[in-house]
Design a protein around this motif. Structure first.
Motif: not given
Length: 84
Positions: A6-8, A13-14
Motif C-alpha cells: 500500500t502507499d502507506h 518503510f521509507q
C-alpha cells in the motif's frame, strides 16, 4: 506471486529505513502469527535470525572461493571451468 505494498506501507518503510532486502529476508525466514482483522504479523525470531546469518555467511564463503574460478563458454554452452 509479487508482493504488493500500500502507499502507506511504502511511506512507512521509507521513513523507517526498511529496505526491500530486509523485507525479503523477513518473508523468507520470519515466523507468521495472526493479527487482528485476518492479517498476519511476520517477524524474525532470534533463532531464525541466527539461521539467516549462518546462511549468508555460507554464501559469502562460496563467493570468496569462487573468485579464482574461470568458466569458458561458447554459443551459450559452458565448455569447461577451472581455477586460475
Amino acid at each position: 506471486m509479487k508482493t504488493q505494498f500500500t502507499d502507506h506501507a511504502k511511506t512507512r518503510f521509507q521513513q523507517r529505513g526498511i529496505n526491500r532486502s530486509v523485507i525479503d529476508y523477513i518473508f523468507q525466514y520470519g515466523d507468521k502469527e495472526h493479527a487482528p482483522g485476518g492479517a498476519f504479523k511476520i517477524s524474525l525470531t532470534k533463532r531464525n535470525k541466527a539461521r539467516l546469518i549462518s546462511s549468508l555467511k555460507n554464501e559469502i564463503k562460496k563467493i570468496e572461493r569462487s573468485s579464482d574460478v574461470i568458466i569458458v563458454q561458447k554459443n551459450n554452452i559452458i565448455i569447461t571451468g577451472y581455477h586460475k
